[in-house]
Design a protein around this motif. Sequence first.
Motif, PDB file in Angstrom:
ATOM      1  N   GLN A  89       4.520   6.032 -13.750  1.00 16.03           N
ATOM      2  CA  GLN A  89       3.709   6.581 -14.841  1.00 16.03           C
ATOM      3  C   GLN A  89       3.944   8.082 -15.000  1.00 16.03           C
ATOM      4  OE1 GLN A  89       2.052   4.658 -16.912  1.00 16.03           O
ATOM      5  NE2 GLN A  89       2.626   2.835 -15.696  1.00 16.03           N
ATOM      6  N   GLU A  90       4.055   8.783 -13.898  1.00 17.34           N
ATOM      7  CA  GLU A  90       4.310  10.220 -13.979  1.00 17.34           C
ATOM      8  C   GLU A  90       5.672  10.497 -14.611  1.00 17.34           C
ATOM      9  OE1 GLU A  90       3.960  11.751 -10.076  1.00 17.34           O
ATOM     10  OE2 GLU A  90       1.779  11.456  -9.942  1.00 17.34           O
ATOM     11  N   VAL A  91       6.688   9.728 -14.223  1.00 15.49           N
ATOM     12  CA  VAL A  91       8.023   9.936 -14.787  1.00 15.49           C
ATOM     13  C   VAL A  91       8.027   9.640 -16.284  1.00 15.49           C
ATOM     14  CG1 VAL A  91      10.386   9.037 -14.759  1.00 15.49           C
ATOM     15  CG2 VAL A  91       9.245   9.563 -12.638  1.00 15.49           C
ATOM     16  N   LYS A  92       7.329   8.611 -16.699  1.00 16.50           N
ATOM     17  CA  LYS A  92       7.252   8.310 -18.130  1.00 16.50           C
ATOM     18  C   LYS A  92       6.643   9.467 -18.903  1.00 16.50           C
ATOM     19  CE  LYS A  92       6.984   3.254 -18.021  1.00 16.50           C
ATOM     20  NZ  LYS A  92       6.134   2.077 -18.314  1.00 16.50           N
ATOM     21  N   THR A  93       5.572  10.023 -18.378  1.00  8.99           N
ATOM     22  CA  THR A  93       4.929  11.154 -19.065  1.00  8.99           C
ATOM     23  C   THR A  93       5.852  12.373 -19.085  1.00  8.99           C
ATOM     24  OG1 THR A  93       2.778  10.340 -18.314  1.00  8.99           O
ATOM     25  CG2 THR A  93       2.889  12.620 -19.071  1.00  8.99           C
ATOM     26  N   GLU A  94       6.497  12.684 -17.960  1.00 12.44           N
ATOM     27  CA  GLU A  94       7.393  13.844 -17.908  1.00 12.44           C
ATOM     28  C   GLU A  94       8.584  13.654 -18.849  1.00 12.44           C
ATOM     29  OE1 GLU A  94       9.904  16.417 -14.559  1.00 12.44           O
ATOM     30  OE2 GLU A  94       8.810  14.586 -14.019  1.00 12.44           O
ATOM     31  N   ARG A  95       9.170  12.499 -18.860  1.00  6.78           N
ATOM     32  CA  ARG A  95      10.301  12.237 -19.750  1.00  6.78           C
ATOM     33  C   ARG A  95       9.897  12.381 -21.204  1.00  6.78           C
ATOM     34  NH1 ARG A  95      11.790   7.872 -22.651  1.00  6.78           N
ATOM     35  NH2 ARG A  95      14.027   7.582 -23.102  1.00  6.78           N
ATOM     36  N   LYS A  96       8.739  11.877 -21.538  1.00  5.10           N
ATOM     37  CA  LYS A  96       8.263  11.993 -22.925  1.00  5.10           C
ATOM     38  C   LYS A  96       8.131  13.457 -23.338  1.00  5.10           C
ATOM     39  CE  LYS A  96       4.360  10.627 -25.844  1.00  5.10           C
ATOM     40  NZ  LYS A  96       3.051   9.929 -25.863  1.00  5.10           N
ATOM     41  N   ASN A  97       7.592  14.301 -22.467  1.00  4.21           N
ATOM     42  CA  ASN A  97       7.429  15.732 -22.793  1.00  4.21           C
ATOM     43  C   ASN A  97       8.790  16.409 -22.948  1.00  4.21           C
ATOM     44  OD1 ASN A  97       4.634  15.463 -22.640  1.00  4.21           O
ATOM     45  ND2 ASN A  97       4.588  15.979 -20.460  1.00  4.21           N
ATOM     46  N   THR A 126       0.807  -1.223   0.000  1.00  2.00           N
ATOM     47  CA  THR A 126       0.000   0.000   0.000  1.00  2.00           C
ATOM     48  C   THR A 126       0.840   1.272   0.000  1.00  2.00           C
ATOM     49  OG1 THR A 126      -0.141  -0.104   2.421  1.00  2.00           O
ATOM     50  CG2 THR A 126      -1.893  -1.169   1.162  1.00  2.00           C
ATOM     51  N   GLN A 127       1.913   1.297   0.754  1.00  2.00           N
ATOM     52  CA  GLN A 127       2.664   2.527   0.927  1.00  2.00           C
ATOM     53  C   GLN A 127       3.834   2.684  -0.030  1.00  2.00           C
ATOM     54  OE1 GLN A 127       3.861   2.869   4.999  1.00  2.00           O
ATOM     55  NE2 GLN A 127       1.798   2.547   5.815  1.00  2.00           N
ATOM     56  N   ILE A 128       4.367   1.593  -0.562  1.00  2.00           N
ATOM     57  CA  ILE A 128       5.575   1.688  -1.391  1.00  2.00           C
ATOM     58  C   ILE A 128       5.280   1.269  -2.827  1.00  2.00           C
ATOM     59  CG2 ILE A 128       7.953   0.912  -1.632  1.00  2.00           C
ATOM     60  CD1 ILE A 128       8.039   0.458   1.358  1.00  2.00           C
ATOM     61  N   VAL A 129       4.760   0.058  -2.999  1.00  2.00           N
ATOM     62  CA  VAL A 129       4.553  -0.446  -4.357  1.00  2.00           C
ATOM     63  C   VAL A 129       3.552   0.412  -5.117  1.00  2.00           C
ATOM     64  CG1 VAL A 129       3.781  -2.420  -5.702  1.00  2.00           C
ATOM     65  CG2 VAL A 129       5.179  -2.778  -3.675  1.00  2.00           C
ATOM     66  N   CYS A 130       2.447   0.743  -4.497  1.00  2.38           N
ATOM     67  CA  CYS A 130       1.437   1.565  -5.184  1.00  2.38           C
ATOM     68  C   CYS A 130       1.986   2.950  -5.522  1.00  2.38           C
ATOM     69  CB  CYS A 130       0.190   1.673  -4.321  1.00  2.38           C
ATOM     70  SG  CYS A 130      -0.683   0.117  -4.087  1.00  2.38           S
ATOM     71  N   GLU A 131       2.724   3.552  -4.598  1.00  2.00           N
ATOM     72  CA  GLU A 131       3.300   4.868  -4.858  1.00  2.00           C
ATOM     73  C   GLU A 131       4.336   4.809  -5.975  1.00  2.00           C
ATOM     74  OE1 GLU A 131       2.607   7.846  -3.714  1.00  2.00           O
ATOM     75  OE2 GLU A 131       0.885   7.045  -2.625  1.00  2.00           O
TER      76      GLU A 131
END
Length: 625
Positions: free
Chosen positions: A107-115, A96-101
């Motif tokens: 996903q956020e890093v993938k989107t930021e890197r793509k931009n 709950t606290q590590i894997v989900c985060e």
Amino acid sequence: MSCNWGTELWDQFDNLEKHTSCGIDFLERYSKFLRERADIELSYAKQIRSLSKKYHPKRSREDESRYSWCLAFAATLRQLNELSVQREEFAENLNTQIVCELTRYTQEVKTERKNHFQDGRRAQQHIEGSWKQLESSKRRFERDCKEAERAQQVSDRIDLDNKTDGEKARQTAQQKKQAAEESRKDYVTSLNQFNQDQHQHYHTLVPVIYQRIQDMEERRIERVCEAMRSSAEAERKVLPAAGRSLEVMMESAEGIHPRMDARQVVEVYKSGFDPPGDVELEDYSASMRRSISESSYLDNRGEGQRPSRKLWPFIRKNKLLTLLSSPRQPPPPPPTSPSPGGVASSPQSPPTASREPITQRLNYLMTSGSRTRKQCLRSLKRGLSLKLGSGPADCSHLPPEQRRKKLQSRMNNINQEIQKEREQRDALLKMREVYERSPQMGDAGSLEPRLEEVKLSLQRLEEELRKHQAWFSEADSRLSENGSRRQSGGCGSNSQVTTPGSSSLKQLDNRSPASRESPDGSYTEDNSAELHFKSRSSEFDDDFDDEEPLPSIGTCKSLYPFQGQNEGTLSMVEAELLSVVEEDKGDGWTRVRRNLEEEGYVPTSYIKVFLESSAKGFVQSSRLV
């Protein structure tokens, strides 16, 4: 050394793209690693819990829970269960606290890197377009310069030969020169523009874009660091609990005391009986000098046979004593107005109604022939399943020591219940006082029924306590008498000198009262009757275990329907024909059989019996005997 990617790595766009891609792959692999580890922790916790539950003491082994080694093992199993709970909590924190985060952050890093890399590619495309335009203007300027130079050479050559053509050539050369001049201006403009774009690209756009990529990568690495630190912290939180569990296990192991367990075995299984005394000589020659009387009838019947006597710790519990010591209920009365197909009301089990028929039956058993005794013993054996009720309330069926412990346990439970009732009574009294002082809070009269109920319960419990205290005092005094008798008997045996044959002069009624106590805790003053009964019953122990079907002595017809709800009874319908196996012995029940398979007792008042002529004579002769 500078670590600014925008200035140090201005020409490493492709390598930065590859490096950041590897970083995101590592983030995904680390998230998968934590997820699989959480699954392993959950599986481990589940297996530990299953193991603890599998080896937890069952109800059938609750007697072992009083020993220190069993208590230590039970404590170990409980601590293992606690460890499984801690591992489950750790796995849940990982999920709950590590894997989900981490999954969300990936996903956020993938989107930021793509931009960011899209912006870098657009800047790269822009500078490449500016360079292409510069190259085009440069080639055009070069071409126009060469054409102007050739036109000038042609014009100079024609001007020497022909003035008319020379004028035309000069005009052409002038046009080419002007075109070259315009191409030069375009080239200079494109060159200035490219230099400006290149300066902006490598000194403004690329440093900004690369700095954003660098910040993204540093945040990714920091997030990995936080995830590792959080997982270690989550596991470190369960270590104190695991350490405490291990300490409890160690304390439980150190709490095992062999000597205490050995003493506990004595406390559990000690009966309180005295060891059997010396076996006395039975003078069979005295029977030849005595006159035949009613009291010696059974001894004469056993003359010529060596009675098999055993000390009571080695004999089997007598089945007849067990049967005769339990109370039974009378059979149901016949219905007043039976209807076809009706059912009798709640029949009881087939027990005897009083002690007199049992006495008659016992006399009949002891004085009848061998085959008749066999049938009667077999009948009594099959009737054991019809016993109802439990032991007496005063626990007199238990050995003295066990009886004392049982009564002490009951007294402790009663004292606890009395304490609870008193606390409840005090609370009700306080509440009544509050209601009397402040009527608006409640009606004091509404508490009176509950107070009366508590009072009656207290009186009942106190009466039970007094009764158990009396029984406990009796058991305690009995144990004290046995202990003093054992000591006195030991001293007497040391001081008394016996001569050969002197024990033959002792009589059975001169034995100590303790020797008349039986292993089942019962006590009888008439030792001759007990010995007489034991000698006769032990004579037929082998016959008692013999199983063969009883012969039919007649038939019967049911007058009313009967539902045999208890074990040992036989259901029947109205007007049904059955075989009679055993006639009513005075207890109100007759033993019948159906189809040589089903056999049981039915109320005698529910049937009409038709005995065979030989059976009638047999029954009458056996009754006369």
